[in-house]
Design a protein around this motif. Structure first.
Motif, PDB file in Angstrom:
ATOM      1  N   SER A 118       0.849  -1.197   0.000  1.00 41.79           N
ATOM      2  CA  SER A 118       0.000   0.000   0.000  1.00 41.79           C
ATOM      3  C   SER A 118       0.878   1.238   0.000  1.00 41.79           C
ATOM      4  O   SER A 118       2.062   1.176   0.372  1.00 41.79           O
ATOM      5  CB  SER A 118      -0.960   0.017   1.201  1.00 41.79           C
ATOM      6  OG  SER A 118      -0.324   0.540   2.343  1.00 41.79           O
ATOM      7  N   GLY A 119       0.297   2.345  -0.403  1.00 46.15           N
ATOM      8  CA  GLY A 119       1.030   3.606  -0.374  1.00 46.15           C
ATOM      9  C   GLY A 119       1.332   4.005   1.064  1.00 46.15           C
ATOM     10  O   GLY A 119       2.410   4.527   1.364  1.00 46.15           O
ATOM     11  N   TYR A 120       0.369   3.744   1.934  1.00 48.63           N
ATOM     12  CA  TYR A 120       0.563   4.057   3.349  1.00 48.63           C
ATOM     13  C   TYR A 120       1.782   3.312   3.895  1.00 48.63           C
ATOM     14  O   TYR A 120       2.670   3.903   4.528  1.00 48.63           O
ATOM     15  CB  TYR A 120      -0.707   3.692   4.132  1.00 48.63           C
ATOM     16  CG  TYR A 120      -0.619   4.008   5.597  1.00 48.63           C
ATOM     17  CD1 TYR A 120      -0.957   5.268   6.070  1.00 48.63           C
ATOM     18  CD2 TYR A 120      -0.164   3.053   6.500  1.00 48.63           C
ATOM     19  CE1 TYR A 120      -0.851   5.569   7.416  1.00 48.63           C
ATOM     20  CE2 TYR A 120      -0.056   3.345   7.846  1.00 48.63           C
ATOM     21  CZ  TYR A 120      -0.399   4.597   8.305  1.00 48.63           C
ATOM     22  OH  TYR A 120      -0.282   4.897   9.629  1.00 48.63           O
ATOM     23  N   ASN A 123       5.187   4.786   2.587  1.00 45.40           N
ATOM     24  CA  ASN A 123       5.714   5.959   3.290  1.00 45.40           C
ATOM     25  C   ASN A 123       6.217   5.604   4.674  1.00 45.40           C
ATOM     26  O   ASN A 123       7.298   6.027   5.094  1.00 45.40           O
ATOM     27  CB  ASN A 123       4.640   7.049   3.382  1.00 45.40           C
ATOM     28  CG  ASN A 123       4.638   7.937   2.144  1.00 45.40           C
ATOM     29  OD1 ASN A 123       5.661   8.070   1.470  1.00 45.40           O
ATOM     30  ND2 ASN A 123       3.496   8.519   1.840  1.00 45.40           N
ATOM     31  N   HIS A 144       0.541  14.296   3.723  1.00 43.11           N
ATOM     32  CA  HIS A 144      -0.374  13.187   4.018  1.00 43.11           C
ATOM     33  C   HIS A 144      -0.012  12.489   5.343  1.00 43.11           C
ATOM     34  O   HIS A 144       1.151  12.435   5.743  1.00 43.11           O
ATOM     35  CB  HIS A 144      -0.270  12.176   2.873  1.00 43.11           C
ATOM     36  CG  HIS A 144      -1.313  11.124   2.889  1.00 43.11           C
ATOM     37  ND1 HIS A 144      -1.068   9.854   3.367  1.00 43.11           N
ATOM     38  CD2 HIS A 144      -2.606  11.143   2.492  1.00 43.11           C
ATOM     39  CE1 HIS A 144      -2.181   9.129   3.248  1.00 43.11           C
ATOM     40  NE2 HIS A 144      -3.116   9.888   2.717  1.00 43.11           N
ATOM     41  N   SER A 146       0.306   9.472   6.134  1.00 43.49           N
ATOM     42  CA  SER A 146       1.289   8.370   6.057  1.00 43.49           C
ATOM     43  C   SER A 146       2.716   8.906   6.135  1.00 43.49           C
ATOM     44  O   SER A 146       3.620   8.226   6.627  1.00 43.49           O
ATOM     45  CB  SER A 146       1.089   7.576   4.765  1.00 43.49           C
ATOM     46  OG  SER A 146       1.135   8.426   3.635  1.00 43.49           O
ATOM     47  N   ASP A 187       4.176  16.361  -0.473  1.00 40.76           N
ATOM     48  CA  ASP A 187       3.285  15.902  -1.536  1.00 40.76           C
ATOM     49  C   ASP A 187       3.613  16.748  -2.769  1.00 40.76           C
ATOM     50  O   ASP A 187       3.844  17.954  -2.633  1.00 40.76           O
ATOM     51  CB  ASP A 187       1.813  16.177  -1.182  1.00 40.76           C
ATOM     52  CG  ASP A 187       1.265  15.278  -0.072  1.00 40.76           C
ATOM     53  OD1 ASP A 187       2.046  14.586   0.597  1.00 40.76           O
ATOM     54  OD2 ASP A 187       0.037  15.293   0.112  1.00 40.76           O
ATOM     55  N   SER A 191      -3.193  16.659  -1.332  1.00 40.28           N
ATOM     56  CA  SER A 191      -4.379  15.809  -1.467  1.00 40.28           C
ATOM     57  C   SER A 191      -5.670  16.481  -1.032  1.00 40.28           C
ATOM     58  O   SER A 191      -6.746  16.058  -1.419  1.00 40.28           O
ATOM     59  CB  SER A 191      -4.177  14.528  -0.669  1.00 40.28           C
ATOM     60  OG  SER A 191      -3.921  14.815   0.685  1.00 40.28           O
ATOM     61  N   ASP A 216       6.002  12.728  -2.624  1.00 44.51           N
ATOM     62  CA  ASP A 216       4.875  11.786  -2.641  1.00 44.51           C
ATOM     63  C   ASP A 216       4.005  12.169  -3.836  1.00 44.51           C
ATOM     64  O   ASP A 216       3.418  13.245  -3.864  1.00 44.51           O
ATOM     65  CB  ASP A 216       4.105  11.915  -1.320  1.00 44.51           C
ATOM     66  CG  ASP A 216       2.888  11.005  -1.255  1.00 44.51           C
ATOM     67  OD1 ASP A 216       2.332  10.667  -2.316  1.00 44.51           O
ATOM     68  OD2 ASP A 216       2.485  10.655  -0.129  1.00 44.51           O
ATOM     69  N   ALA A 218       1.226  10.701  -5.080  1.00 40.34           N
ATOM     70  CA  ALA A 218      -0.100  10.067  -5.108  1.00 40.34           C
ATOM     71  C   ALA A 218      -1.063  10.780  -6.054  1.00 40.34           C
ATOM     72  O   ALA A 218      -1.848  10.136  -6.755  1.00 40.34           O
ATOM     73  CB  ALA A 218      -0.675  10.015  -3.698  1.00 40.34           C
ATOM     74  N   HIS A 219      -1.008  12.117  -6.081  1.00 38.99           N
ATOM     75  CA  HIS A 219      -1.972  12.872  -6.893  1.00 38.99           C
ATOM     76  C   HIS A 219      -1.340  13.562  -8.095  1.00 38.99           C
ATOM     77  O   HIS A 219      -1.959  14.406  -8.723  1.00 38.99           O
ATOM     78  CB  HIS A 219      -2.695  13.902  -6.016  1.00 38.99           C
ATOM     79  CG  HIS A 219      -3.421  13.267  -4.876  1.00 38.99           C
ATOM     80  ND1 HIS A 219      -4.687  12.750  -4.999  1.00 38.99           N
ATOM     81  CD2 HIS A 219      -3.026  12.995  -3.605  1.00 38.99           C
ATOM     82  CE1 HIS A 219      -5.065  12.195  -3.843  1.00 38.99           C
ATOM     83  NE2 HIS A 219      -4.067  12.343  -2.984  1.00 38.99           N
ATOM     84  N   THR A 247       1.599   5.956  -5.334  1.00 38.62           N
ATOM     85  CA  THR A 247       0.686   4.871  -4.993  1.00 38.62           C
ATOM     86  C   THR A 247       0.145   4.219  -6.272  1.00 38.62           C
ATOM     87  O   THR A 247       0.140   4.841  -7.337  1.00 38.62           O
ATOM     88  CB  THR A 247      -0.480   5.381  -4.102  1.00 38.62           C
ATOM     89  OG1 THR A 247      -1.508   4.404  -4.081  1.00 38.62           O
ATOM     90  CG2 THR A 247      -1.035   6.684  -4.604  1.00 38.62           C
ATOM     91  N   SER A 249      -2.954   3.078  -6.276  1.00 34.47           N
ATOM     92  CA  SER A 249      -4.388   2.970  -5.959  1.00 34.47           C
ATOM     93  C   SER A 249      -5.208   4.174  -6.416  1.00 34.47           C
ATOM     94  O   SER A 249      -6.394   4.251  -6.142  1.00 34.47           O
ATOM     95  CB  SER A 249      -4.564   2.809  -4.451  1.00 34.47           C
ATOM     96  OG  SER A 249      -4.214   4.015  -3.796  1.00 34.47           O
ATOM     97  N   LYS A 250      -4.597   5.116  -7.101  1.00 30.86           N
ATOM     98  CA  LYS A 250      -5.365   6.302  -7.488  1.00 30.86           C
ATOM     99  C   LYS A 250      -5.487   6.382  -9.012  1.00 30.86           C
ATOM    100  O   LYS A 250      -6.360   5.730  -9.564  1.00 30.86           O
ATOM    101  CB  LYS A 250      -4.747   7.532  -6.847  1.00 30.86           C
ATOM    102  CG  LYS A 250      -5.116   7.502  -5.364  1.00 30.86           C
ATOM    103  CD  LYS A 250      -4.443   8.485  -4.486  1.00 30.86           C
ATOM    104  CE  LYS A 250      -4.971   8.283  -3.078  1.00 30.86           C
ATOM    105  NZ  LYS A 250      -4.022   8.630  -2.040  1.00 30.86           N
ATOM    106  N   GLY A 256      -1.408  -0.706  -3.859  1.00 28.55           N
ATOM    107  CA  GLY A 256       0.034  -0.851  -3.645  1.00 28.55           C
ATOM    108  C   GLY A 256       0.714   0.500  -3.693  1.00 28.55           C
ATOM    109  O   GLY A 256       0.078   1.532  -3.962  1.00 28.55           O
TER     110      GLY A 256
HETATM  111  C1  LIG Z   1      -3.656   8.090  -0.740  1.00 25.89           C
HETATM  112  C2  LIG Z   1      -2.358   8.640  -0.359  1.00 25.89           C
HETATM  113  C3  LIG Z   1      -1.353   7.825   0.198  1.00 25.89           C
HETATM  114  C4  LIG Z   1      -1.610   6.397   0.592  1.00 25.89           C
HETATM  115  O1  LIG Z   1      -1.761   5.574  -0.495  1.00 25.89           O
HETATM  116  P1  LIG Z   1      -2.578   4.195  -0.387  1.00 25.89           P
HETATM  117  O2  LIG Z   1      -2.085   3.436  -1.548  1.00 25.89           O
HETATM  118  O3  LIG Z   1      -4.027   4.547  -0.452  1.00 25.89           O
HETATM  119  O4  LIG Z   1      -2.229   3.560   0.914  1.00 25.89           O
HETATM  120  C5  LIG Z   1      -0.132   8.403   0.446  1.00 25.89           C
HETATM  121  N1  LIG Z   1       0.108   9.702   0.185  1.00 25.89           N
HETATM  122  C6  LIG Z   1      -0.838  10.513  -0.327  1.00 25.89           C
HETATM  123  C7  LIG Z   1      -0.513  11.948  -0.589  1.00 25.89           C
HETATM  124  C8  LIG Z   1      -2.100  10.019  -0.603  1.00 25.89           C
HETATM  125  O5  LIG Z   1      -3.045  10.833  -1.079  1.00 25.89           O
END
Ligand SMILES: *Cc1c(COP(=O)(O)O)cnc(C)c1O
Length: 402
Positions: A118-120, A123, A144, A146, A187, A191, A216, A218-219, A247, A249-250, A256
């Motif tokens: 997971s992304g969590y 981190n 975030h 995490s 980030d 987010s 990070d 993620a976005h 991540t 997952s987005k 992951g």
């Molecule tokens: C969603 C998110 C994560 C965690 O990712 P997951 O794969 O959902 O665990 C980490 N950092 C940021 C900035 C996020 O938005």
């Protein structure tokens, strides 16, 4: 039940949350964990038996349900089954994992990459493995959870600098003794606020004060840069971020997380990070789906163009209507409401008109800064966005937000 004291601190905590949730349910403003019963694409879902426009998804490029990605996941199940034989270091590594990591490294213009489940966990594990007692970690105030948890777990001295404020970051870097290891982390796209980190200045400061730089993404992956490679491509600064985290997952419709960077660092993480060593490998279907997604992003660049066209329509429309959207410049669009109650009212009004929108209230954001945290994707169509803008503006006027 056990023999806990009826009114000890733990019981009180549980009771306080139960009371708060029950109160919200009684007032009809409990939007937590609303189940989606069917997903048509990243823009349309079925909730409470009603077809709704989705404005709370992170699937920025509309890849959920993409035929190539779904087919790759199905083929992986046929070939490898639904799970792995355990952790990567024992029997859990498949050729698929190695190919996925090579694909990510390639996409991120990095020497190597490592994946986690997971992304969590990524981190948490990466920050706490690289950093330790005596080191300094400097983290943006809006990073975030995490990242915050990873910094605290590392045992390093943890300092937060004002959001996207490079003068404040420099002040903190000056406070650190010159002989300690320093990590600056943020980030790339925030987010909750949707603004972009000032990477050029941050890189300059990291070089000046000899600090490691972690982003990070993620976005920002699939969102920033002409080919969706993220923050380095956006600023045309490939090779400047040491630790490129993201991540799966987005934008990538799987699950992951990963980190990409120099080969030695990635090898070190493979040998030392506990989430890699002590937690099971990514399931084959998820690894295959993630890998195919990176290829689809490169094969279908129109998705990124459409995302930005939609972002301009949505964000521009909200601003024109008079909403405060903070400094957002991406597909993450906060619609500021003021107090929690008005955020609940706007959510309810939007949902009544079949827009799936969700509120973010305190303590997730400071009180008085409650908002609808809306998102736009490449799966939305111009006429759907126009409808959404009409609904939000009308409700905003009725409630007195604009
Ligand atoms: C969603 C998110 C994560 C965690 O990712 P997951 O794969 O959902 O665990 C980490 N950092 C940021 C900035 C996020 O938005």
């Amino acid at each position: 039940m056990g023999s806990h004291k009826a009114n000890d601190a733990v019981s009180q905590r549980i009771q306080a949350m139960t009371d708060r949730a029950n109160d919200m349910k009684a007032r009809g403003v409990y939007f937590y964990n609303m189940p989606v019963t069917e997903v048509y694409d990243d823009a349309t879902v079925l909730v409470n038996g009603r077809r709704m426009g989705m404005y709370a998804s992170y699937g920025y490029l509309g890849l959920l349900g993409h035929p190539r990605i779904a087919a790759a996941a199905k083929a992986a199940i046929d070939k490898y089954g639904t799970g792995t034989n355990g952790v990567r270091t024992l029997a859990g590594t498949l050729d698929l994992h190695n190919e996925l990591e090579e694909t990510i490294a390639d996409f991120k213009h990095a020497e190597a990459a490592v994946t986690y489940t997971s992304g969590y966990a990524t981190n948490l594990s990466v920050i706490s493995t690289l950093m330790g007692r005596g080191d300094w970690v400097l983290s943006d105030k809006l990073n975030h959870a995490s990242i915050v948890d990873g910094c605290m777990m590392s045992g390093a001295l943890f300092r937060r600098f004002k959001h996207n404020d490079m003068a404040d970051l420099e002040k903190r870097l000056q406070q650190a003794p010159s002989d300690v290891s320093k990590l600056v982390i943020a980030d790339a796209v925030f987010s909750m606020d949707g603004d972009i980190i000032d990477l050029p200045k941050m890189v300059e400061l990291c070089q000046k004060y000899d600090a490691w730089l972690m982003m990070d993404e993620a976005h920002s992956v699939g969102v920033l840069g002409k080919t969706g490679r993220g923050i380095e491509e956006h600023f045309d600064m490939f090779g400047t971020v040491d630790i490129k985290m993201g991540t799966l997952s987005k934008t990538i419709p799987s699950v992951g997380g990963y980190v990409a960077g120099k080969k030695d660092m990635i090898d070190y993480l493979r040998h030392a990070s506990r989430a890699y060593i002590f937690s099971a490998a990514l399931p084959p279907a998820q690894a295959a789906a993630a890998m195919e997604s990176f290829k689809v992003i490169l094969d279908e660049p129109w998705r990124i163009e459409k995302l930005w066209k939609n972002t301009h329509q949505f964000l521009g429309g909200l601003k024109d209507a008079g909403f405060d959207t903070l400094y957002s410049e991406t597909a993450v669009v906060p619609i500021m409401c003021g107090d929690d109650e008005r955020a609940y009212e706007l959510t309810a009004a939007c949902q009544a008109k079949d827009l799936f929108m969700l509120p973010v209230v305190s303590p997730a954001v400071p009180s008085g800064l409650a908002r609808l945290r809306s998102t736009i994707t490449a799966a939305h169509e111009t006429k759907d966005i126009a409808y959404a803008l009409d609904v939000i503006a009308e409700a905003g006027k009725e409630i007195g937000i604009i």
